[in-house]
Design a protein around this motif. Structure first.
Motif, PDB file in Angstrom:
ATOM      1  N   THR A   1      -7.440 -55.032  41.771  1.00 48.94           N
ATOM      2  CA  THR A   1      -6.960 -56.130  42.596  1.00 48.94           C
ATOM      3  C   THR A   1      -7.402 -57.485  42.041  1.00 48.94           C
ATOM      4  N   VAL A   2      -8.671 -57.619  41.668  1.00 51.36           N
ATOM      5  CA  VAL A   2      -9.185 -58.904  41.169  1.00 51.36           C
ATOM      6  C   VAL A   2      -8.462 -59.303  39.894  1.00 51.36           C
TER       7      VAL A   2
ATOM      8  N   GLY B   1      -4.575 -54.268  51.821  1.00 52.74           N
ATOM      9  CA  GLY B   1      -4.970 -52.946  52.273  1.00 52.74           C
ATOM     10  C   GLY B   1      -4.123 -51.790  51.770  1.00 52.74           C
ATOM     11  N   PHE B   2      -3.109 -52.054  50.941  1.00 53.12           N
ATOM     12  CA  PHE B   2      -2.287 -50.968  50.399  1.00 53.12           C
ATOM     13  C   PHE B   2      -3.113 -50.170  49.381  1.00 53.12           C
TER      14      PHE B   2
ATOM     15  N   GLY C   1      -1.197 -57.247  43.332  1.00 54.09           N
ATOM     16  CA  GLY C   1      -2.555 -57.633  43.721  1.00 54.09           C
ATOM     17  C   GLY C   1      -2.632 -58.043  45.180  1.00 54.09           C
ATOM     18  N   ILE C   2      -1.634 -58.790  45.654  1.00 60.13           N
ATOM     19  CA  ILE C   2      -1.610 -59.210  47.065  1.00 60.13           C
ATOM     20  C   ILE C   2      -1.505 -57.997  47.974  1.00 60.13           C
ATOM     21  N   LEU C   3      -0.606 -57.038  47.592  1.00 60.44           N
ATOM     22  CA  LEU C   3      -0.458 -55.837  48.413  1.00 60.44           C
ATOM     23  C   LEU C   3      -1.779 -55.072  48.512  1.00 60.44           C
ATOM     24  N   LYS C   4      -2.488 -54.959  47.404  1.00 62.68           N
ATOM     25  CA  LYS C   4      -3.762 -54.249  47.424  1.00 62.68           C
ATOM     26  C   LYS C   4      -4.797 -55.016  48.235  1.00 62.68           C
TER      27      LYS C   4
END
Length: 795
Positions: A376-377, A293-294, A287-290
């Protein structure tokens, strides 16, 4: 370094357990694949190349000259399916002696004016082709020591023929089809046939379809249909020649394929589980990576590359290991054709390496694809602990058992993630199956070795001594006497009297050896003539019966296949130029001489060799007899008989040692990988439940209870995996040992196939539990050492 590269490097370094697991499973799969593919190429490549270059004969047929004319034999070339032929060539059998009266084995000689032709173009390796009477070209055999092979310039005498003619070796050649032991001019064949007897004719054929045994049978029937019944004295298929030429390496192919399949399946399961677990435990990180911006594809690539890095290391090590293990095994195949190009094959390494990495990439991509689909959320809002209610029924059921609470908690854990548990169950099953298979295969091969033991005590000729020792005789030699030539056969009357007089004798058999030729088989065959009352000891019957008198032979399946005969058929043996008609009364498992050794009553050979006497004796002892004391007493009784007794020693064949060593090595790797798969699963479970672990510790769970809970979490998976793996290992053993018998042309006795006892299968089933427990010990210790506060802060 790009941001994606830093994510990959961090993931590989952080997940050390998963990295090691992936490297190990790929190493195993590639090692077994390289071994199997290399040996498959080695066992087929040299023969296939030589067969194509020399236009090898698909069928070599021997015709009886008394039942078919030269014209009738020549007309067989027009049979359906024949694309090329050579012959008819006149044939006969001779029993030569070389200079120094060294007796050679009987051989079939064929009259040919030149070595070339459309079929079986014989390749000269030294010397020249025959051009006159008194000359012979002999078939070379690189499997034999040079000192035992005739060479150019040798003179072969024929003491069994009138006028005792001789033949000078003018060349050494190699027929890939094995069509003859030697070649002379056609006119010479006529001179080598004893008066009152007839020779034969040889025809060589190539067919449009001859790749399988069924096609060869159809081709054989087509040839037989062109001549009168009984005119075909024998036929030899190129498939039989190929199986014999391939040596023991072909036996290893089904064995290594089995391990390779197990390794590949285990690799797919465990790598998929590792990547899926990494995605599961890294949900918040994804989730953090997304959020940074990944893209979904970048996330999937990151987890796929994290698997490919250790897989590449394992694959390279596997290629190296497979080639190193193949080198000593290939030594035999290299010597058969005198080639040096049947070893490591670069294209095999390249194909296996590319295939392994492609398998890892596909498996990892499939497992990591879930990471790309996560929103992501959602992933930022959830923790790693399994959702409430998952596996609750198992927890309630386990709680009813009269067991400590930490144990019941552990027993329920696998049911919270059934898919992950199922993959580890299968990995444990593969480990248990590997161990069961390896032990069963070793037992089968040892039973094969046991068939070569024909007594508890053996008697062999004593040394013949004469004259003073030469100058420089080493200390310890017998004073005043030196060894002279081959030993003579001991006195049979004295030996039998000494054996039967011993109180511990249960039975005995005398063994006389000779060589004969048989129509349809061009090389000489060993024949064993028995005396005594216990000749069948050690042999395992397949069908038919054992010898009951002279005029009978017992043979193995390769002989029946090579001569196209069955039990009840009669064949003609040629012993020292004397034909002997015998009837096949039984099929036995006998691996001597590639299954072409013949067993008979010694009286059968007396017509050709009236002075034949047993050279050795095998004795079986009554239960409880002290073998050492028996031998000491027997040697006293044998004084003056020219014989010495000793306890029979069991010499394990080199091939069996190689198979046992490879099986132990590959099984150790598979079991280790299975244990690493369990370790990976327990690590994932422990990390996912680290907050629950902190709660347990806060409520008073001790480190020992924590270890009990973690170890208990793998008991169910271990038991189920073992219960699946043990029967699967039995089935695999029966499949592989049966395939080994098929590729070598043998029928296997029940004692070789059925080697397991019920109690042993229970132990192998519990082996799955052992694998699971061993794999869980390391993460159990880590969980026990985790501090309560640290665990409670982790979410």
């Amino acid at each position: 370094m790009s941001a994606l590269g830093r994510v990959v490097r961090a993931g590989v370094g952080r997940r050390r357990v998963q990295t090691v697991v992936i490297a190990m499973v790929v190493l195993l799969a590639v090692t077994a694949a390289v071994l199997g593919a290399t040996l498959m190429v080695a066992s087929n490549g040299p023969f296939d190349r030589a067969f194509d270059q020399q236009h090898g004969a698909h069928l070599t047929a021997e015709f009886d000259a008394t039942k078919a004319t030269l014209e009738q034999v020549a007309a067989s070339a027009g049979a359906a399916g024949v694309t090329a032929s050579a012959g008819p060539f006149p044939t006969t059998a001779i029993s030569p002696e070389s200079e120094g009266a060294r007796h050679l084995q009987p051989i079939t000689v064929v009259g040919r004016t030149d070595p070339g032709g459309r079929v079986d173009a014989v390749a000269l390796t030294s010397g020249r082709w025959v051009s006159a009477l008194g000359e012979i070209v002999v078939q070379g055999d690189p499997r034999m020591p040079p000192s035992m092979q005739p060479k150019v310039g040798d003179v072969l005498s024929l003491p069994d023929l009138p006028d005792k003619p001789s033949l000078t070796v003018v060349g050494v050649a190699r027929s890939v089809s094995g069509t003859a032991g030697g070649w002379v001019t056609p006119a010479q064949v006529t001179a080598l046939i004893p008066a009152g007897r007839s020779g034969g004719y040889q025809m060589l054929y190539r067919f449009a379809s001859a790749d399988t045994a069924a096609q060869i049978d159809a081709d054989r029937a087509a040839i037989e249909g062109t001549v009168a019944a009984g005119a075909v004295a024998g036929m030899r298929s190129w498939l039989t020649t190929k199986a014999v030429s391939s040596g023991n390496t072909i036996l290893l192919v089904p064995f290594l394929i089995a391990f390779g399949v197990l390794g590949v399946l285990m690799a797919v399961l465990i790598i998929g589980n590792v990547i899926a677990g990494a995605v599961s435990t890294g949900t918040r990180r994804i989730g953090i990576l997304k959020a940074l911006g990944f893209t979904p594809n970048q996330v999937v690539r990151a987890y796929t590359v994290q698997a490919l890095i250790p897989a590449s290391v394992g694959a390279v090590l596997g290629v190296v290991t497979g080639n190193v293990l193949a080198i000593p095994i290939l030594a035999e195949t290299n010597s058969i054709y005198g080639t040096a190009d049947t070893g490591v094959t670069p294209w095999v390494d390249a194909v296996v390496l590319a295939g392994a990495l492609a398998m890892v990439a596909v498996t990892a991509w499939a497992a990591a694809s879930r990471a790309g689909r996560l929103r992501t959320v959602d992933v930022l809002a959830v923790g790693r602990t399994p959702g409430p209610g998952r596996g609750q029924w198992a927890a309630r059921l386990a709680g009813r058992f009269p067991l400590p609470r930490p144990v019941t908690l552990g027993l329920a854990h696998p049911f919270a993630r059934p898919l992950r548990t199922a993959t580890i169950v299968m990995a444990i099953a593969f480990g248990a199956a590997s161990a069961t298979f390896a032990v069963g295969l070793s037992a089968s091969l040892n039973e094969v070795q046991a068939t070569e033991r024909h007594g508890d005590v053996e008697i062999t000729p004593g040394r013949q001594m004469s004259g003073p020792p030469p100058e420089g005789t080493p200390p310890g030699g017998e004073p005043g006497r030196v060894a002279m030539g081959p030993p003579e056969a001991p006195d049979p009357v004295a030996v039998v009297k000494a054996i039967t007089a011993q109180a511990g004798t249960s039975g005995y058999s005398g063994v006389a050896r000779s060589e004969v030729t048989v129509a349809g088989i061009t090389e000489e065959l060993d024949i064993v003539g028995f005396t005594g009352d216990n000749s069948a000891y050690g042999y395992r019957m397949i069908s038919g019966s054992w010898l009951t008198g002279p005029g009978q032979i017992v043979v193995a399946k390769p002989f029946l296949t090579a001569t196209h005969t069955t039990i009840g058929d009669s064949v003609v043996l040629t012993d020292h130029s004397t034909p002997i008609t015998v009837r096949i009364v039984g099929e036995v498992f006998n691996s001597e001489n590639k299954g072409l050794e013949l067993l008979t009553d010694a009286a059968t050979l007396m017509a050709a060799e009236p002075d034949l006497r047993p050279m050795e004796y095998n004795i079986t002892l009554k239960p409880g007899t002290d073998a050492a004391a028996y031998v000491a007493s027997l040697n006293t009784a044998l004084t003056g008989a020219g014989a010495t007794a000793e306890v029979t020693e069991d010499d394990t064949a080199e091939f069996i040692v190689i198979v046992d060593a490879l099986a132990a090595l590959l099984t150790l790797l598979l079991v280790t990988v299975a244990a690493l798969g369990v370790l990976n699963m327990v690590v994932l479970e422990t990390r996912e439940r680290v907050h629950d672990l902190g709660v347990h510790k806060a409520l008073g769970m001790t480190p020992r209870q924590t270890i009990s809970m973690v170890v208990s979490s793998v008991i169910v998976t271990g038991l189920i995996g073992g219960a699946i793996g043990a029967p699967a290992g039995v089935l695999l053993q029966r499949l592989v040992i049966g395939e080994m018998g098929r590729v070598t042309g043998f029928s296997l006795p029940t004692s070789v196939v059925d080697v397991y006892r019920p109690a042993e299968l229970v132990v192998f089933g519990l082996g799955g539990l052992l694998i699971a427990v061993v794999g869980s010990l390391l993460p159990a210790g880590w969980a026990a050492r985790t501090r309560t506060a640290t665990a409670l802060r982790t979410e």
